[in-house]
Design a protein around this motif. Sequence first.
Motif, mmCIF file in Angstrom:
data_model
loop_
_atom_site.group_PDB
_atom_site.id
_atom_site.type_symbol
_atom_site.label_atom_id
_atom_site.label_comp_id
_atom_site.label_asym_id
_atom_site.label_seq_id
_atom_site.Cartn_x
_atom_site.Cartn_y
_atom_site.Cartn_z
ATOM 1 N N PHE A 291 -3.598 2.811 -9.325
ATOM 2 C CA PHE A 291 -5.056 2.264 -10.221
ATOM 3 C C PHE A 291 -5.265 2.899 -11.226
ATOM 4 N N PRO B 150 -7.376 -1.657 -5.959
ATOM 5 C CA PRO B 150 -6.279 -1.106 -6.372
ATOM 6 C C PRO B 150 -5.226 -2.118 -7.240
ATOM 7 N N LEU C 209 -12.407 3.961 -4.412
ATOM 8 C CA LEU C 209 -11.466 2.947 -3.956
ATOM 9 C C LEU C 209 -11.584 2.500 -2.484
#
Length: 568
Positions: free
Chosen positions: A373, A417, A410
Amino acid sequence: MKHKGNVRNILITTVKRQKWLSIGILIAVLGAIGASLIPPLLLGKIVDSITEGDAVAFSFFVLYFVVLALTGFMDTARESLLTVFGQKITHALRSRLMEKFLGLSADTINQQEPGTMVSRFVGDVDTVENLFTSGIISMFADTCKILSILAVIWFRNKGLTLVLLFLLPFLFWFTRHVQKNMLTAQIENRRAVGRASGHVPETIHNIRTIHCFGKEKYMEERYDKYISDSYRAMERTNFYDAIYSPVILILNAVVVAVVMLLSASGDQQILTFFGMSAGTAVAVINYISQIFTPVESLGMEIQTIQSAMAGIHRINEFFNLEADEADRASGKRQGVRKTAKDISEQKKQVTIDKIHTADAGDQTAVSFENVVFGYDEHLVLEGVSFEVKKGEQVTLSGRTGAGKSTILKLLLGLYEPQSGSIRIGNVSATEVPEEERRSLFGYVEQSFHMVPGTVREQITLYDRSITEKQVQAAARLTGLEDSIASLENGYDTVCTPEIFSQGQWQLLSIARAAVAEPSILLLDEITANLDVETEKEVLQALRRVSENRTVISISHRTSAEMGRIIMV
């Protein structure tokens, strides 16, 4: 309807809801046009009677002033009703914009310039309001007025009508030329203002870095460039605005002079088209002034409409951005977009059941597998993999900027991601329904963010599903029960910054996270800003809250109490 928040759909819905207001505006517009045509005719009749030596009935004078008053009343009614209607449009647009904004993912919001986002809520919405208050409806009224005056003049002076018909195409071309250049300049100005507006919060947010690297001059020059771009665009707008009105006024004077000269020429053929009595001359001069005034207004209204269209385009870009994000997420979560309520509820229940089933049959609470990411071109996480067992306490540790806070975001489903997978049990983090996230995750940040309201509302965040028993249990668990009881109105005390100490605000933040009885606690350096004594108090409360829960925390300092350390 492709986009629920499309500006066109919002406007149509508002017009339908405000049916009687719309009818009132139409009556006021047509009434003002009709009433404005009568006074010149009455004035011409009075002048002709006087020049012919006839007595003028007093009723003509009374009627003349009554019609003038009626014209003024109808114009005032139109402006008042348009103002109310514009406010209705503004309210509907801003409400829908906020609804869409709250539905955007954090990732999408971070990709937008703050100043540009704010300008959509303020400047662009104002231009759409102007589309109605001083744009489309005013343009319709002025167009009807011009056509009505031409029709009346045709029966009074055909030559003048032909002259005006000859000039109108030139006026239209000139108006369009001016307004196109003004629109281009206005769009450039909006972009420059958006960049300048975003530059200020950007500077505030990064002020320490700016001072550290001595970039004050650079940031100042960037801001000056944005302001200079705006000034140059405004100068072009002002130039075209300045030349437009004088040209219209000169044409007005030229037409009157030409018609008066031709009507006094004595040539019989010319008089066939331009001849008229003294009273008709007075009426015609009055009508010429009336027809050039709406032509001038027409130019400004075209500018308003074009500016509003630019605003509508920018707002629709915002709605399309939200729709694209929703479609993308929906495609990943459901495969095919389905809007039936029963199917949506069924999928939601399946997702919830999968989470609970995973908790019961699998000891893995959270797993990251080869997660990649980054923000824009900057890669933050590269191939991150780890597992956290149910009931385990782990601490994410690593250098500043390594991506520890990003991992929590996340996990919360705020970002997706770029590759790899993040799972809660057997379910992808992005599949967790928004309304279920609070019962699954408890998230505590470094500092408490107060919302308007009472102590109870700080804890519940206006979630009506949380009971009073849960609120009191969370306060008791964090050790805040006695402090809240000592307040004048207890849980009903309206919060102000001074009613709690810094440590108590952080305890309230923990109570907020724990009140929905989540199975996973996420802690983002919650003791970073506390002194030693306050830190001990907060950690004691945290031990009570963490019991029988999975805990993932972020800390620069490590100790045995923090459980397993995961280096990021």
